[in-house]
Design an enzyme around this catalytic site. Structure first.
Site, PDB file in Angstrom:
ATOM      1  N   GLN A  48       1.102  14.111  78.332  1.00 10.17           N
ATOM      2  CA  GLN A  48       0.595  13.034  79.181  1.00 10.17           C
ATOM      3  C   GLN A  48      -0.400  13.579  80.210  1.00 10.17           C
ATOM      4  O   GLN A  48      -1.197  12.833  80.758  1.00 10.17           O
ATOM      5  CB  GLN A  48       1.770  12.329  79.875  1.00 10.17           C
ATOM      6  N   LYS A  73      -4.828  13.339  79.958  1.00 10.95           N
ATOM      7  CA  LYS A  73      -5.828  12.303  80.231  1.00 10.95           C
ATOM      8  C   LYS A  73      -6.638  12.500  81.500  1.00 10.95           C
ATOM      9  O   LYS A  73      -7.864  12.386  81.484  1.00 10.95           O
ATOM     10  CB  LYS A  73      -5.147  10.940  80.246  1.00 10.95           C
ATOM     11  N   THR A 120     -36.989  38.221  84.146  1.00 12.49           N
ATOM     12  CA  THR A 120     -35.731  38.813  83.709  1.00 12.49           C
ATOM     13  C   THR A 120     -35.176  39.455  84.966  1.00 12.49           C
ATOM     14  O   THR A 120     -35.948  39.915  85.816  1.00 12.49           O
ATOM     15  CB  THR A 120     -35.915  39.895  82.623  1.00 12.49           C
ATOM     16  N   HIS A 121     -33.867  39.414  85.125  1.00 12.01           N
ATOM     17  CA  HIS A 121     -33.233  39.920  86.365  1.00 12.01           C
ATOM     18  C   HIS A 121     -33.755  39.174  87.587  1.00 12.01           C
ATOM     19  O   HIS A 121     -33.698  39.697  88.701  1.00 12.01           O
ATOM     20  CB  HIS A 121     -33.449  41.429  86.545  1.00 12.01           C
ATOM     21  N   TYR A 181       5.512  15.727  69.826  1.00 15.88           N
ATOM     22  CA  TYR A 181       5.148  15.248  71.162  1.00 15.88           C
ATOM     23  C   TYR A 181       6.087  15.779  72.231  1.00 15.88           C
ATOM     24  O   TYR A 181       7.299  15.798  72.054  1.00 15.88           O
ATOM     25  CB  TYR A 181       5.168  13.706  71.200  1.00 15.88           C
ATOM     26  N   LYS A 189     -36.055  19.577 106.873  1.00 13.02           N
ATOM     27  CA  LYS A 189     -35.354  19.912 105.641  1.00 13.02           C
ATOM     28  C   LYS A 189     -35.483  18.892 104.514  1.00 13.02           C
ATOM     29  O   LYS A 189     -35.514  17.691 104.736  1.00 13.02           O
ATOM     30  CB  LYS A 189     -33.858  20.098 105.950  1.00 13.02           C
ATOM     31  N   ASN A 241       3.893   7.507  70.469  1.00 17.96           N
ATOM     32  CA  ASN A 241       3.300   8.820  70.173  1.00 17.96           C
ATOM     33  C   ASN A 241       2.042   8.714  69.321  1.00 17.96           C
ATOM     34  O   ASN A 241       1.048   9.383  69.591  1.00 17.96           O
ATOM     35  CB  ASN A 241       4.330   9.721  69.498  1.00 17.96           C
ATOM     36  N   SER A 261     -31.507  16.890 106.748  1.00 19.40           N
ATOM     37  CA  SER A 261     -30.498  17.543 107.560  1.00 19.40           C
ATOM     38  C   SER A 261     -30.302  16.734 108.827  1.00 19.40           C
ATOM     39  O   SER A 261     -31.253  16.134 109.342  1.00 19.40           O
ATOM     40  CB  SER A 261     -30.963  18.958 107.908  1.00 19.40           C
ATOM     41  N   ASN A 292     -33.298  19.048 101.181  1.00 19.63           N
ATOM     42  CA  ASN A 292     -32.306  19.827 100.441  1.00 19.63           C
ATOM     43  C   ASN A 292     -32.078  19.260  99.036  1.00 19.63           C
ATOM     44  O   ASN A 292     -32.031  18.050  98.855  1.00 19.63           O
ATOM     45  CB  ASN A 292     -30.982  19.869 101.209  1.00 19.63           C
ATOM     46  N   SER A 302       2.332   6.976  84.037  1.00 18.99           N
ATOM     47  CA  SER A 302       0.935   7.351  83.827  1.00 18.99           C
ATOM     48  C   SER A 302       0.004   6.160  83.992  1.00 18.99           C
ATOM     49  O   SER A 302      -1.209   6.292  83.866  1.00 18.99           O
ATOM     50  CB  SER A 302       0.759   7.954  82.425  1.00 18.99           C
ATOM     51  N   GLU A 348     -27.511  21.002  93.527  1.00 18.12           N
ATOM     52  CA  GLU A 348     -26.376  21.860  93.909  1.00 18.12           C
ATOM     53  C   GLU A 348     -25.058  21.289  93.395  1.00 18.12           C
ATOM     54  O   GLU A 348     -24.186  22.022  92.926  1.00 18.12           O
ATOM     55  CB  GLU A 348     -26.327  22.005  95.430  1.00 18.12           C
TER      56      GLU A 348
HETATM   57  N1  ARG Z   1       2.250   7.727  78.479  1.00 20.23           N
HETATM   58  C1  ARG Z   1       2.544   8.590  77.397  1.00 20.23           C
HETATM   59  C2  ARG Z   1       1.458   9.667  77.300  1.00 20.23           C
HETATM   60  O1  ARG Z   1       0.449   9.469  77.857  1.00 20.23           O
HETATM   61  C3  ARG Z   1       2.601   7.823  76.108  1.00 20.23           C
HETATM   62  C4  ARG Z   1       3.425   8.474  75.045  1.00 20.23           C
HETATM   63  C5  ARG Z   1       4.871   8.430  75.434  1.00 20.23           C
HETATM   64  N2  ARG Z   1       5.710   8.927  74.405  1.00 20.23           N
HETATM   65  C6  ARG Z   1       6.954   9.310  74.618  1.00 20.23           C
HETATM   66  N3  ARG Z   1       7.601   9.791  73.619  1.00 20.23           N
HETATM   67  N4  ARG Z   1       7.510   9.229  75.793  1.00 20.23           N
HETATM   68  O2  ARG Z   1       1.624  10.713  76.696  1.00 20.23           O
END
Ligand code: ARG
Length: 458
Positions: A323, A326, A156-157, A318, A284, A111, A278, A286, A24, A291
């Site tokens: 993971q 993120k 409205t509408h 966990y 134009k 964790n 454009s 835009n 990660s 948008e």
């Molecule tokens: N990179 C892991 C995550 O983002 C960190 C936690 C890893 N924990 C584990 N028990 N392998 O979730």
């Protein structure tokens, strides 16, 4: 070669594909600052409770600052073999300070480490969203103040309904964005508990002080259940839910700006700074930014759905599934912040066409309700009867291809004998908006009072 962190029970290292799917670091390097902040607080606590020596804690805390400056200076070689930010930082710390680095992970697991890092990151995003929302609210207030009595059609509408003022319309978005602020604030308050010290899942036998680390990291208190601490991602989901609603508001405002800036409407003109041309059509202008903001809800809401789907059905505590939290949050946050900034710029720079809006406000028989209200007030007609009389008058005007104020008194009396000449007073759009003095209504006096209320509150 097997892994430096847990190689003890492994004979060989992972398959290359295993490494690729498992790592990660490509994205969680964004948690570097939070990871180091969390580790520094943990090290200080380990020393304060006598679990490690002050000398080792000092070496760890200093070394972590060196690692942070390397990362922030772009002088850090991230390693995929080390999986994630936590192990990258610790491995580098070991290179810098040697043996004491190995004591940092006492009474801790990745964790609870990742849970605290990510909370700190999301908490920062709540604050960032709050500041950006405040800016957009201020931009709206400035425009609303200038246009408190500028009449425009209310819809409205998307059909002309009744005259309102541009100030009133913009203030509607102030209400929405203020609710967004309170949603982020509410989520922030609930997420502000420290999971650090939950360790892998069960807590630890070391005499740690979770209150100390919680306070050092600006949390209100430690979380109460170690299993929940390591498996909870509600804070990220609440952030994404608040972000989704906010993005939905931005999308609606964008849609209005897109419509309002068309040649058919011409209610507003977006500045050059927020328009694009454009490559073929020289005329134009835009509204691309509007948008794109309108579209951002797709990925932000998508992130919300994606993470909810990742979390559903996961057994405590966990699982590596988590993971996948993120990237969704990073992408949503980046795009939300960009959209808020762009909208603030567009609103600040836009020019409204007062005359065009006022003319448009008088089309579509927009004061028909005022006429019906007059019949109720002056002739004591039941509203349903007044509605019917007015409908007949609208049909009459439509047949003559004119507006309600263009009908003659004789025309009107032909439909209802009791109508008097002073009925014409209520058919103007200015009178119409001025009469909407009920609390929260569009009368300019109300709008100015609301603007003042918000200015005092902010
Ligand atoms: N990179 C892991 C995550 O983002 C960190 C936690 C890893 N924990 C584990 N028990 N392998 O979730």
């Amino acid at each position: 070669t097997s892994n430096a962190m847990w190689g003890g029970r492994f004979a060989t290292g992972p398959d290359a594909i295993m490494e690729a799917i498992n790592a990660s670091i490509g994205f969680d390097k964004r948690l570097a600052r939070q990871d180091i902040e969390g580790s520094r607080a943990h090290a200080a606590m380990l020393a304060a409770t006598g679990i490690i020596t002050d000398k080792d804690a000092e070496a760890i805390r200093e070394g972590l600052l060196t690692v942070l400056s390397e990362i922030e200076g772009g002088n850090f070689a991230f390693s995929t073999a080390l999986e994630d930010i936590h192990m990258n930082v610790e491995a580098r710390l070991k290179e810098i300070i040697g043996e004491p680095a190995g004591r940092l992970h006492t009474a801790r697991s990745r964790n609870d480490q990742v849970a605290v890092d990510f909370r700190l990151w999301v908490r920062d995003q709540c604050d960032a969203a709050d500041a950006a929302l405040l800016a957009i609210i201020q931009a709206l207030l400035a425009q609303a103040e200038a246009a408190a009595d500028w009449v425009m059609p209310g819809f409205t509408h998307l059909q002309v309904a009744q005259p309102v003022t541009l100030g009133h319309h913009l203030m509607a978005y102030v209400e929405m964005f203020a609710r967004d602020r309170s949603r982020f604030a509410d989520a922030r308050k609930r997420m502000n508990e420290s999971p650090l010290g939950a360790a892998a899942l069960a807590g630890t036998s070391f005499p740690i002080d979770r209150h100390m680390t919680a306070a050092a990291l600006g949390f209100d208190r430690p979380t109460a259940n170690s299993l929940d601490s390591t498996s909870d991602r509600d804070f990220a989901l609440e952030y994404l839910a608040a972000a989704s609603i906010c993005a939905m508001h931005l999308s609606r405002l964008s849609e209005e700006l897109v419509i309002w800036s068309t040649a058919q409407f011409r209610f507003v003109r977006m500045s050059d700074r927020w328009s694009t041309g454009s490559s073929i059509m020289p005329q134009k202008r835009n509204p691309d930014a509007a948008e794109l903001i309108r579209a951002k809800i797709g990925r932000i809401m998508g992130a919300n759905v994606a993470l909810m789907t990742v979390m559903k059905g996961l057994p405590l505590t966990y699982s590596k599934d988590m993971q996948e939290d993120k990237e969704q949050v990073f992408d949503a946050a980046d795009n939300l912040m960009l959209a808020l900034a762009a909208m603030t710029g567009m609103i600040s720079d836009m020019t409204a066409n007062r005359d065009v809006m006022e003319k448009a406000a008088a089309t579509g028989f927009s004061t028909a309700t005022d006429l019906a209200d007059w019949l109720v007030r002056e002739l004591n007609l039941p509203f349903r009867d007044a509605h019917h009389v007015t409908g007949t008058l609208v049909a009459l005007a439509e047949g003559k291809a004119c507006d309600l104020p263009d009908l003659t008194l004789a025309d009107m009396q032909g439909v209802h004998a009791g109508i008097r000449a002073d009925i014409f007073d209520v058919l103007g759009v200015q009178n119409s908006v001025a009469s909407r003095t009920s609390y929260g209504g569009t009368a300019p006096t109300n709008v100015r009072a609301q603007i003042q209320r918000w200015k005092d509150a902010l």
